[in-house]
Design a protein around this motif. Structure first.
Motif, short mmCIF file in Angstrom:
data_model
loop_
_atom_site.label_atom_id
_atom_site.label_comp_id
_atom_site.label_asym_id
_atom_site.label_seq_id
_atom_site.Cartn_x
_atom_site.Cartn_y
_atom_site.Cartn_z
N ASN A 65 -34.23 0.19 24.63
CA ASN A 65 -34.65 1.40 24.01
C ASN A 65 -35.27 1.46 22.64
O ASN A 65 -35.77 2.68 22.41
CB ASN A 65 -33.15 2.36 23.95
N GLY A 66 -35.28 0.51 21.71
CA GLY A 66 -35.57 0.59 20.52
C GLY A 66 -34.86 0.90 19.59
O GLY A 66 -33.61 1.04 19.97
N GLY A 67 -35.28 0.97 18.44
CA GLY A 67 -34.34 1.26 17.33
C GLY A 67 -34.04 0.08 16.33
O GLY A 67 -34.75 -0.95 16.34
N ILE A 68 -32.96 0.07 15.69
CA ILE A 68 -32.42 -0.99 14.63
C ILE A 68 -31.09 -1.26 14.82
O ILE A 68 -30.43 -0.29 14.84
CB ILE A 68 -33.03 -0.78 13.31
N TYR A 69 -30.59 -2.49 14.79
CA TYR A 69 -29.34 -2.85 14.65
C TYR A 69 -28.99 -3.19 13.13
O TYR A 69 -29.70 -4.05 12.51
CB TYR A 69 -28.90 -3.95 15.74
N GLY A 70 -28.04 -3.00 12.56
CA GLY A 70 -27.70 -3.02 11.27
C GLY A 70 -26.04 -3.56 11.14
O GLY A 70 -25.24 -2.74 11.55
N TYR A 71 -25.88 -4.45 10.38
CA TYR A 71 -24.49 -4.92 10.08
C TYR A 71 -24.77 -5.43 8.53
O TYR A 71 -24.65 -6.62 8.29
CB TYR A 71 -23.87 -6.05 10.85
N PRO A 72 -24.76 -4.47 7.64
CA PRO A 72 -25.03 -4.85 6.45
C PRO A 72 -23.66 -5.62 5.42
O PRO A 72 -22.60 -5.65 5.92
CB PRO A 72 -25.36 -3.36 5.64
N ALA A 73 -24.18 -6.11 4.28
CA ALA A 73 -23.01 -6.46 3.42
C ALA A 73 -22.20 -4.95 2.84
O ALA A 73 -22.85 -4.20 2.77
CB ALA A 73 -23.67 -7.14 2.29
N THR A 74 -20.96 -5.37 2.46
CA THR A 74 -20.30 -4.28 2.04
C THR A 74 -19.63 -4.86 0.71
O THR A 74 -19.61 -6.16 0.30
CB THR A 74 -19.13 -3.90 2.91
N ARG A 75 -19.05 -3.95 0.13
CA ARG A 75 -18.18 -4.47 -1.37
C ARG A 75 -17.38 -5.54 -0.79
O ARG A 75 -17.06 -6.55 -1.64
CB ARG A 75 -17.47 -3.13 -1.93
N THR A 76 -16.60 -5.18 0.26
CA THR A 76 -15.43 -6.27 0.39
C THR A 76 -16.10 -7.51 1.35
O THR A 76 -15.25 -8.57 1.26
CB THR A 76 -14.26 -5.55 1.44
N ASN A 77 -17.04 -7.23 2.10
CA ASN A 77 -17.91 -8.48 2.62
C ASN A 77 -19.38 -8.50 1.98
O ASN A 77 -20.17 -8.23 2.70
CB ASN A 77 -17.72 -8.33 4.09
#
Length: 126
Positions: free
Chosen positions: A31-43
């Motif tokens: 379907n298109g688009g973007i997948y994101g699993y960003p860094a966080t303050r805890t990780n």
């Protein structure tokens, strides 16, 4: 009643999240688009593992004509592993979407670094 929308309008973007990396990447490929699993303050390094989660999906995305990025550290496939369980922030999608996200990270990383330098200078003056 409202008239139907013109035919030249594109599909309205929406957020879909299955919660399984492979299923989400499959959805992005279809379907298109973007997948994101960003860094966080805890990780601060993200949660997805470089060698057996991020790299394989980035390879699939690139072979399909897309891209994989860590956001502020560049292309996922260019990251040299330092540990077998090393984690990295992960963004996967079309070249255009991932490039735009990288530009966003670069702009705000630069802005954040400038603010930190100014705070250090102010502390030294005190």
């Amino acid at each position: 009643t409202n008239p139907p929308p013109p035919k030249y309008e594109t599909k309205r973007p929406n957020a879909r999240y299955v919660g399984a990396l492979v299923a989400d990447v499959h959805n992005i490929l279809i379907n298109g688009g973007i997948y994101g699993y960003p860094a966080t303050r805890t990780n601060t390094n993200g949660k997805l593992r470089l060698l057996y989660e991020s790299c394989p999906m980035a390879m699939i995305m690139e072979q399909a004509g897309g891209a994989g990025s860590t956001g502020s550290h560049g292309r996922i496939l260019d990251v040299m592993p330092t540990d077998i369980h090393q984690r990295v922030p992960t963004f996967l999608g079309s070249i255009e979407n991932v490039y735009e996200l990288d530009q966003f990270h670069q702009y705000y990383d630069d802005e954040f670094a400038q603010e930190e330098e100014e705070e250090k200078k102010d502390e030294k003056k005190k």
